[in-house]
Design a protein around this motif. Structure first.
Motif, PDB file in Angstrom:
ATOM      1  N   ASP A  53     -22.072 -21.626  15.531  1.00 31.01           N
ATOM      2  CA  ASP A  53     -22.979 -21.545  14.637  1.00 31.01           C
ATOM      3  C   ASP A  53     -23.736 -19.881  14.280  1.00 31.01           C
ATOM      4  O   ASP A  53     -23.413 -19.100  16.004  1.00 31.01           O
ATOM      5  N   ASP A  54     -23.544 -19.937  13.025  1.00 28.78           N
ATOM      6  CA  ASP A  54     -23.636 -18.648  13.065  1.00 28.78           C
ATOM      7  C   ASP A  54     -24.874 -18.368  13.616  1.00 28.78           C
ATOM      8  O   ASP A  54     -25.189 -16.782  13.519  1.00 28.78           O
ATOM      9  N   GLU A  55     -26.215 -19.601  13.214  1.00 28.22           N
ATOM     10  CA  GLU A  55     -27.387 -18.554  13.862  1.00 28.22           C
ATOM     11  C   GLU A  55     -27.511 -18.516  14.680  1.00 28.22           C
ATOM     12  O   GLU A  55     -27.514 -19.706  15.662  1.00 28.22           O
ATOM     13  N   PRO A  56     -28.258 -17.534  15.542  1.00 32.98           N
ATOM     14  CA  PRO A  56     -27.674 -17.046  17.344  1.00 32.98           C
ATOM     15  C   PRO A  56     -28.839 -17.560  17.334  1.00 32.98           C
ATOM     16  O   PRO A  56     -28.806 -18.646  18.334  1.00 32.98           O
ATOM     17  N   ALA A  57     -30.171 -18.420  17.482  1.00 34.54           N
ATOM     18  CA  ALA A  57     -31.072 -19.243  18.219  1.00 34.54           C
ATOM     19  C   ALA A  57     -30.023 -20.685  17.925  1.00 34.54           C
ATOM     20  O   ALA A  57     -30.616 -21.035  19.044  1.00 34.54           O
ATOM     21  N   ILE A  58     -29.987 -20.851  16.836  1.00 36.80           N
ATOM     22  CA  ILE A  58     -29.415 -22.117  17.591  1.00 36.80           C
ATOM     23  C   ILE A  58     -28.339 -22.428  18.189  1.00 36.80           C
ATOM     24  O   ILE A  58     -28.565 -22.840  19.106  1.00 36.80           O
ATOM     25  N   THR A  59     -27.492 -21.829  18.310  1.00 37.20           N
ATOM     26  CA  THR A  59     -26.215 -21.456  19.611  1.00 37.20           C
ATOM     27  C   THR A  59     -26.865 -21.127  20.949  1.00 37.20           C
ATOM     28  O   THR A  59     -26.536 -22.050  21.231  1.00 37.20           O
ATOM     29  N   GLU A  60     -27.992 -20.147  20.864  1.00 38.08           N
ATOM     30  CA  GLU A  60     -28.571 -20.206  22.096  1.00 38.08           C
ATOM     31  C   GLU A  60     -29.128 -21.039  22.855  1.00 38.08           C
ATOM     32  O   GLU A  60     -29.196 -21.553  23.635  1.00 38.08           O
ATOM     33  N   GLY A  61     -29.394 -21.728  21.971  1.00 37.43           N
ATOM     34  CA  GLY A  61     -30.627 -23.084  21.992  1.00 37.43           C
ATOM     35  C   GLY A  61     -29.978 -23.971  22.797  1.00 37.43           C
ATOM     36  O   GLY A  61     -30.340 -24.513  23.787  1.00 37.43           O
ATOM     37  N   LEU A  62     -29.227 -24.116  21.952  1.00 41.65           N
ATOM     38  CA  LEU A  62     -27.977 -25.135  22.270  1.00 41.65           C
ATOM     39  C   LEU A  62     -27.604 -24.927  23.476  1.00 41.65           C
ATOM     40  O   LEU A  62     -27.545 -26.104  24.424  1.00 41.65           O
ATOM     41  N   SER A  63     -27.055 -23.770  23.874  1.00 35.80           N
ATOM     42  CA  SER A  63     -25.894 -23.938  25.294  1.00 35.80           C
ATOM     43  C   SER A  63     -26.835 -23.854  25.670  1.00 35.80           C
ATOM     44  O   SER A  63     -26.550 -24.053  26.980  1.00 35.80           O
ATOM     45  N   GLU A  64     -28.498 -23.470  25.925  1.00 42.65           N
ATOM     46  CA  GLU A  64     -29.219 -23.223  27.165  1.00 42.65           C
ATOM     47  C   GLU A  64     -29.091 -24.663  27.225  1.00 42.65           C
ATOM     48  O   GLU A  64     -29.463 -25.227  28.837  1.00 42.65           O
ATOM     49  N   LEU A  65     -29.606 -25.365  26.139  1.00 38.95           N
ATOM     50  CA  LEU A  65     -30.102 -26.889  26.887  1.00 38.95           C
ATOM     51  C   LEU A  65     -29.156 -27.615  27.779  1.00 38.95           C
ATOM     52  O   LEU A  65     -29.107 -28.811  28.904  1.00 38.95           O
ATOM     53  N   LEU A  66     -27.512 -27.338  27.141  1.00 40.05           N
ATOM     54  CA  LEU A  66     -26.534 -27.908  27.921  1.00 40.05           C
ATOM     55  C   LEU A  66     -26.390 -27.331  29.345  1.00 40.05           C
ATOM     56  O   LEU A  66     -26.296 -28.943  30.469  1.00 40.05           O
ATOM     57  N   LYS A  67     -26.219 -26.105  29.409  1.00 39.82           N
ATOM     58  CA  LYS A  67     -26.638 -26.030  30.056  1.00 39.82           C
ATOM     59  C   LYS A  67     -27.550 -26.161  31.439  1.00 39.82           C
ATOM     60  O   LYS A  67     -26.774 -27.077  32.437  1.00 39.82           O
ATOM     61  N   GLU A  68     -28.289 -26.402  30.901  1.00 36.50           N
ATOM     62  CA  GLU A  68     -29.746 -26.558  32.164  1.00 36.50           C
ATOM     63  C   GLU A  68     -28.613 -28.754  32.007  1.00 36.50           C
ATOM     64  O   GLU A  68     -29.353 -29.386  33.443  1.00 36.50           O
ATOM     65  N   GLU A  69     -27.860 -29.382  31.740  1.00 35.70           N
ATOM     66  CA  GLU A  69     -27.763 -30.096  32.177  1.00 35.70           C
ATOM     67  C   GLU A  69     -26.560 -30.577  33.279  1.00 35.70           C
ATOM     68  O   GLU A  69     -26.188 -31.082  33.479  1.00 35.70           O
ATOM     69  N   GLY A  70     -26.511 -28.918  32.908  1.00 34.54           N
ATOM     70  CA  GLY A  70     -24.679 -28.869  34.184  1.00 34.54           C
ATOM     71  C   GLY A  70     -23.436 -28.688  33.479  1.00 34.54           C
ATOM     72  O   GLY A  70     -22.708 -28.889  33.521  1.00 34.54           O
ATOM     73  N   TYR A  71     -23.703 -28.897  32.425  1.00 37.49           N
ATOM     74  CA  TYR A  71     -22.199 -28.222  31.058  1.00 37.49           C
ATOM     75  C   TYR A  71     -21.787 -27.234  31.468  1.00 37.49           C
ATOM     76  O   TYR A  71     -22.333 -26.441  30.979  1.00 37.49           O
ATOM     77  N   LYS A  72     -20.685 -26.564  31.220  1.00 33.50           N
ATOM     78  CA  LYS A  72     -19.785 -25.743  30.862  1.00 33.50           C
ATOM     79  C   LYS A  72     -19.795 -25.451  29.465  1.00 33.50           C
ATOM     80  O   LYS A  72     -19.049 -25.935  28.792  1.00 33.50           O
ATOM     81  N   THR A  73     -19.832 -24.416  29.097  1.00 30.28           N
ATOM     82  CA  THR A  73     -21.238 -24.635  27.678  1.00 30.28           C
ATOM     83  C   THR A  73     -19.849 -22.895  26.610  1.00 30.28           C
ATOM     84  O   THR A  73     -20.120 -21.502  28.423  1.00 30.28           O
ATOM     85  N   THR A  74     -19.758 -22.553  25.602  1.00 32.32           N
ATOM     86  CA  THR A  74     -19.165 -21.391  25.001  1.00 32.32           C
ATOM     87  C   THR A  74     -19.713 -21.366  23.989  1.00 32.32           C
ATOM     88  O   THR A  74     -20.131 -22.246  23.196  1.00 32.32           O
ATOM     89  N   LYS A  75     -20.143 -19.957  23.352  1.00 31.26           N
ATOM     90  CA  LYS A  75     -20.937 -19.855  22.413  1.00 31.26           C
ATOM     91  C   LYS A  75     -20.131 -18.845  21.719  1.00 31.26           C
ATOM     92  O   LYS A  75     -19.202 -18.132  22.175  1.00 31.26           O
ATOM     93  N   VAL A  76     -20.228 -19.606  20.116  1.00 29.23           N
ATOM     94  CA  VAL A  76     -19.206 -18.475  19.324  1.00 29.23           C
ATOM     95  C   VAL A  76     -20.039 -18.817  17.869  1.00 29.23           C
ATOM     96  O   VAL A  76     -20.820 -19.491  17.432  1.00 29.23           O
ATOM     97  N   TYR A  77     -19.713 -17.793  16.700  1.00 29.49           N
ATOM     98  CA  TYR A  77     -20.873 -17.475  15.967  1.00 29.49           C
ATOM     99  C   TYR A  77     -19.660 -17.666  14.408  1.00 29.49           C
ATOM    100  O   TYR A  77     -20.453 -17.684  13.317  1.00 29.49           O
ATOM    101  N   ASP A  78     -18.788 -18.042  15.190  1.00 27.29           N
ATOM    102  CA  ASP A  78     -17.504 -17.681  13.781  1.00 27.29           C
ATOM    103  C   ASP A  78     -17.002 -19.052  13.057  1.00 27.29           C
ATOM    104  O   ASP A  78     -16.332 -19.295  14.893  1.00 27.29           O
ATOM    105  N   GLY A  79     -16.704 -19.546  12.180  1.00 27.92           N
ATOM    106  CA  GLY A  79     -15.456 -20.567  12.371  1.00 27.92           C
ATOM    107  C   GLY A  79     -14.577 -20.701  12.468  1.00 27.92           C
ATOM    108  O   GLY A  79     -13.261 -21.425  13.953  1.00 27.92           O
ATOM    109  N   THR A  80     -13.260 -19.160  12.236  1.00 25.00           N
ATOM    110  CA  THR A  80     -12.512 -18.981  12.624  1.00 25.00           C
ATOM    111  C   THR A  80     -11.898 -18.447  14.208  1.00 25.00           C
ATOM    112  O   THR A  80     -11.114 -19.326  14.361  1.00 25.00           O
ATOM    113  N   GLU A  81     -12.756 -18.249  14.641  1.00 23.46           N
ATOM    114  CA  GLU A  81     -12.709 -17.853  15.892  1.00 23.46           C
ATOM    115  C   GLU A  81     -12.645 -18.843  16.606  1.00 23.46           C
ATOM    116  O   GLU A  81     -12.580 -19.346  17.881  1.00 23.46           O
TER     117      GLU A  81
END
Ligand SMILES: Nc1ncnc2c1ncn2[C@@H]1O[C@H](COP(=O)(O)OP(=O)(O)OP(=O)(O)O)[C@@H](O)[C@H]1O
Ligand SMILES: [Mg+2]
Length: 462
Positions: A13-41
């Protein structure tokens, strides 16, 4: 939680707040997460790494969410997609689901919704992966238990065996004589949790009615004259395992009724017995009859049919899977080489040609017999035409689909022979039935057949 760490999730997601928030939540649940802010990437990452799941913003710059979903589907990647969407674009998100996205999340994302939706998406991913793996192993196999063949029709059979083996469902196996019905029954047994239990096979044509019932249900001492001691039937012997009832369509009607009762109640009485015996038996039945006809004729009781055919497996005749001819030949060659301590290497080209052109009314069993005979007769490295029986001896039905067509210009003797073989084929080699149709006695039928076989042998020798 520990299990969650095996899953890799990409948050795009290009909105850092969303990306950070979601990946924090997922990490708490124990998932391995990667963040990215651009569609092509995001697409480059998905294409090159096996992510189980990607959460992607519908309107992300570069490639947008829909385009990424599209590429994933086009490339047949197994990554599941969840679309993240603002309020204004829900209808597009619904479109995305139609295109194969697992679901969508609206911003701002509710943590609880995230916590329910993610495990479900991953569960689906697991299922798809397992199916795909199974599919791949089946594809690469030319052998499944004791069965040879990788024609799609056989693969379908293997898939059915796999899915039914470990259930309690009764199974009905249909198919022409010699197509491998008993092998399928054994495969189901071997792949089931009953594999360590007994596999008991009963051929329903082998016994007259009273004896068949005695075989199935057993008897108590004194149940009839000659019943000097008690005897357990096949139902009891198969307890904890599988009972295979071959040629179920030949079973007398009242025996079928008794069988139905035993299947429904999972208990029965021995002949002459008063005590009910409870058994845990899985029944697999087989018939080479045409089911619709057997039901219409009343040869097979409809209620029994429904009870037995919770799962129906139909085996293809050999002529409909001729791409399996070579693997089958090789298998039988090595079996009979070993059995006869020979070392025949293969078949002469004209020999293969003849084997390919034949329509194999007796299916794999007939092929197996032909190879056995050829291995025994052969003296050199290769099996030659002279080691095969005359494979056109049974009239080639491909030329005349009309069962009654008579070829003008033949001798009466040949025509008689042709009609007899055609009728035998129609009755699936049931000589009694064929004789009835032709209006001759069974004895005459046997005499004529013996004569034809003798002629064939003489022709071969000359
Ligand atoms: N796919 C196969 N691969 C290897 N051998 C096979 C295959 N199918 C059948 N056979 C062999 O052919 C013979 C006949 O198989 P089976 O007894 O299972 O046939 P069936 O359908 O029960 O025939 P019938 O209706 O006459 O009882 C057996 O010797 C079996 O081992
Ligand atoms: Mg059989």
């Amino acid at each position: 939680m520990a299990k969650n760490s095996q899953y890799k999730i990409l948050v795009a997601d290009d909105e850092p707040a969303i990306t950070e928030g979601l990946s924090e939540l997922l990490k708490e649940e124990g998932y391995k997460t990667t963040k990215v802010y651009d569609g092509t990437e995001a697409w480059e990452l998905v294409e090159n790494q096996p992510f189980n799941l990607v959460l992607v913003d519908l309107m992300i710059p570069g490639m947008n969410g829909l385009e990424i979903l599209d590429e994933i589907k086009k490339k047949d990647l197994l990554t599941e997609v969840i679309i993240i969407t603002g309020k204004g674009t829900i209808s597009t998100a619904v479109e995305a689901m139609k295109a194969g996205a697992y679901d969508y999340l609206t911003k701002p994302v509710q943590p609880n919704r995230l916590r329910t939706i993610i495990p479900r998406a991953l569960e689906r991913q697991d299922l798809v992966m397992t199916n795909k793996k199974l599919e791949e192993t089946i594809k690469s196999m030319s052998r499944y238990e004791d069965m040879i063949g990788q024609h799609e029709k056989m693969r379908q059979v293997y898939r059915l065996v796999d899915s039914v083996a470990d259930t309690t469902a009764n199974v009905l196996i249909t198919g022409e004589s010699g197509t491998g019905k008993e092998l399928v029954a054994r495969a189901i047994h071997n792949k089931s949790s009953r594999a360590d239990g007994p596999f008991i096979a009963v051929n329903c044509t082998a016994f007259p009615r009273d004896i068949l019932e005695n075989e199935l249900f057993g008897h108590e001492k004194g149940a009839f004259t000659g019943a000097v001691s008690e005897k357990a039937g096949c139902f009891e012997m198969a307890n904890g395992g599988t009972l295979f009832l071959d040629e179920i369509g030949e079973m007398p009607a009242d025996t079928q009724a008794k069988l139905l009762r035993a299947l429904e109640e999972k208990r029965f009485r021995r002949l002459g017995g008063t005590q009910e015996i409870v058994v845990d038996v899985r029944v697999i039945a087989a018939t080479n009859r045409n089911i619709k006809k057997a039901l219409a004729d009343g040869a097979l009781r409809e209620d029994l049919y429904y009870r037995l055919s919770v799962m129906e497996i139909d085996l293809p005749p050999l002529r409909e899977r001729m791409s399996d001819l070579i693997p089958l030949l090789n298998e039988f060659l090595s079996i009979f080489n070993e059995r006869n301590t020979k070392d025949v290497k293969g078949f002469a080209p004209e020999c293969l040609d003849a084997l390919r052109k034949y329509d194999w009314p007796g299916n794999v069993r007939e092929l197996k017999n032909v190879v056995e005979r050829a291995v025994i007769l052969s003296t050199g490295d290769t099996i030659e035409l002279k080691h095969l029986p005359k494979l056109t001896a049974a009239p080639n039905l491909k030329q005349t689909t009309d069962a009654e067509a008579v070829s003008v210009g033949k001798t009466l003797h040949d025509i008689e022979k042709e009609v007899i073989f055609k009728t035998l084929k129609m009755t699936k080699n049931n000589k009694t039935k064929a004789a009835k149709i032709l209006g001759i006695s069974l004895k005459t039928m046997h005499n004529k057949l013996n004569k034809y076989y003798l002629e064939r042998e003489l022709e071969e020798e000359s």
